[in-house]
Design a protein around this motif. Structure first.
Motif, PDB file in Angstrom:
ATOM      1  N   SER A  43       0.859  -1.187  -0.088  1.00  0.00           N
ATOM      2  CA  SER A  43       0.057   0.009  -0.069  1.00  0.00           C
ATOM      3  C   SER A  43       0.886   1.129  -0.033  1.00  0.00           C
ATOM      4  O   SER A  43       2.072   0.917   0.314  1.00  0.00           O
ATOM      5  CB  SER A  43      -0.791   0.087   1.263  1.00  0.00           C
ATOM      6  OG  SER A  43      -0.211   0.005   2.503  1.00  0.00           O
ATOM      7  N   ILE A  44      -0.057   2.536  -0.621  1.00  0.00           N
ATOM      8  CA  ILE A  44       1.292   3.775  -0.424  1.00  0.00           C
ATOM      9  C   ILE A  44       1.622   3.861   1.192  1.00  0.00           C
ATOM     10  O   ILE A  44       2.524   4.454   1.247  1.00  0.00           O
ATOM     11  CB  ILE A  44       0.343   4.728  -0.990  1.00  0.00           C
ATOM     12  CG1 ILE A  44      -0.153   4.570  -2.512  1.00  0.00           C
ATOM     13  CG2 ILE A  44       1.032   5.963  -0.880  1.00  0.00           C
ATOM     14  CD1 ILE A  44       0.938   4.667  -3.393  1.00  0.00           C
ATOM     15  N   LYS A  65      -1.235   3.837  -6.821  1.00  0.00           N
ATOM     16  CA  LYS A  65      -0.612   2.801  -6.480  1.00  0.00           C
ATOM     17  C   LYS A  65      -0.110   2.130  -7.985  1.00  0.00           C
ATOM     18  O   LYS A  65       1.193   1.645  -8.093  1.00  0.00           O
ATOM     19  CB  LYS A  65      -1.371   1.687  -5.725  1.00  0.00           C
ATOM     20  CG  LYS A  65      -0.259   0.620  -5.154  1.00  0.00           C
ATOM     21  CD  LYS A  65      -0.991  -0.372  -4.124  1.00  0.00           C
ATOM     22  CE  LYS A  65      -1.614  -1.464  -4.977  1.00  0.00           C
ATOM     23  NZ  LYS A  65      -2.132  -2.510  -3.757  1.00  0.00           N
TER      24      LYS A  65
END
Lengths: 211, 211
Positions: A43-44, A65
């Motif tokens: 995930s970011i 992403k």
């Protein structure tokens, strides 16, 4: 190869490959996050944690992403290609063996296994994701061109027979990719050793000049 | 091969492969749901929708989605293996060509492309999922054994040279898997045609008796 870089390359210092320092830091953080969490867990937020900065500092460079991972594949392809780039003063047959050993090591260390697992995870997405698909097309094109180039040089130098270099390159690449894929997704540990021996025999038989 | 079937095979009619009718209906519903939604979009709900029954009727046979997918891979391996099983009265060289064409068709139809995409999605999970990994180990073991068996028969009948049948089988399987994987995850459409030609040459050169 910087076409795949979706960040703004004009906003800072660039490295040799045309990546800014900021972009390169994000790429390295993405790499660490992928090794730690895999594609499914990426995930970011987690990339920002690895980077030690805010999520906003990533979104400043990449819209999503997917956008970031597209750039990551381009970055990785750059680095990967450098690692298999041939030294032109080598014997072409030895160079081919070195490319095979780099891509399909007989005894990969844990890091190499993790890197290949990360790439397989990303490559699996390329079945349905056009951005990833473009990047893997580029990666395989480059690898095939590298192998083809060595074969062509061997033909020009008179070391190899006058074979269809493209066909040999596609064969070698498919065999390497299949064995790598098989090793990462099954427990057939002896298969790679058998393939390495058969691939050497194939290259010897295919390329050696009739005496 | 019924070891991979996690359902209770004693609770109904069994088909030839040892699967009950109820299990087989669930497998076919799973297959349709995978084609429609892919691995990422698969859920017990969606399989139940395809089946036209309640989720409970699936949970009666399988504890979890992973359990069901493990059984699905075993089921698919059964069917897949039947499709490449050789007819013993064929010429062994022609049989090898038929196995290659079955696994790596030059012009796969849309259904074949979808099936391969579904399997690549599942196979990608085998990097980290032990149940899937076991199933793909079994699938590749069976395919390698099929190819090896044809090569051994050719040697026994005197049609082929006395080669290392295991090595040839692993080479052919890796090359097929790599080309299949490449086709599904890149846009290198001409690569498969090149590999098919080179694989035929490889088999001819490797197996033909010196005259």
């Amino acid at each position: 190869m910087t076409d795949g870089c979706d960040g703004d390359a004009a906003d800072g210092e660039t490295t040799d490959g045309g990546w800014t320092d900021a972009e390169e830091e994000i790429m390295l953080a993405t790499y660490r996050a992928l090794l730690e969490h895999g594609y499914a867990g990426l995930s970011i937020s987690r990339i920002a944690d690895e980077l030690g900065k805010s999520k906003a500092s990533i979104y400043y460079h990449y819209d999503s992403k997917e956008d970031l991972l597209g750039a990551f594949l381009a970055y990785a392809a750059d680095r990967f290609q450098s690692s298999v780039l041939t030294e032109a003063d080598d014997d072409p047959r030895a160079e081919l063996e070195r490319v095979v050993e780099t891509l399909l090591p007989l005894r990969p260390d844990e890091e190499m296994r993790q890197i290949q697992a990360v790439f397989l995870g990303l490559r699996g997405q390329a079945v349905t994701n056009g951005t990833f698909r473009e990047q893997f097309t580029e990666i395989d094109d480059q690898l095939a061109a590298t192998i083809r180039g060595i074969v062509e040089r061997g033909i020009e130098e008179g070391t190899f027979r006058d074979v269809d270099a493209d066909r040999v390159a596609e064969h070698v690449l498919a065999t390497i990719n299949g064995a790598m894929y098989g090793r990462a997704t099954s427990d057939r540990e002896t298969a790679v050793a058998a393939v390495r021996v058969s691939l050497s025999s194939y290259l010897d038989a295919e390329l050696r000049r009739q005496s």
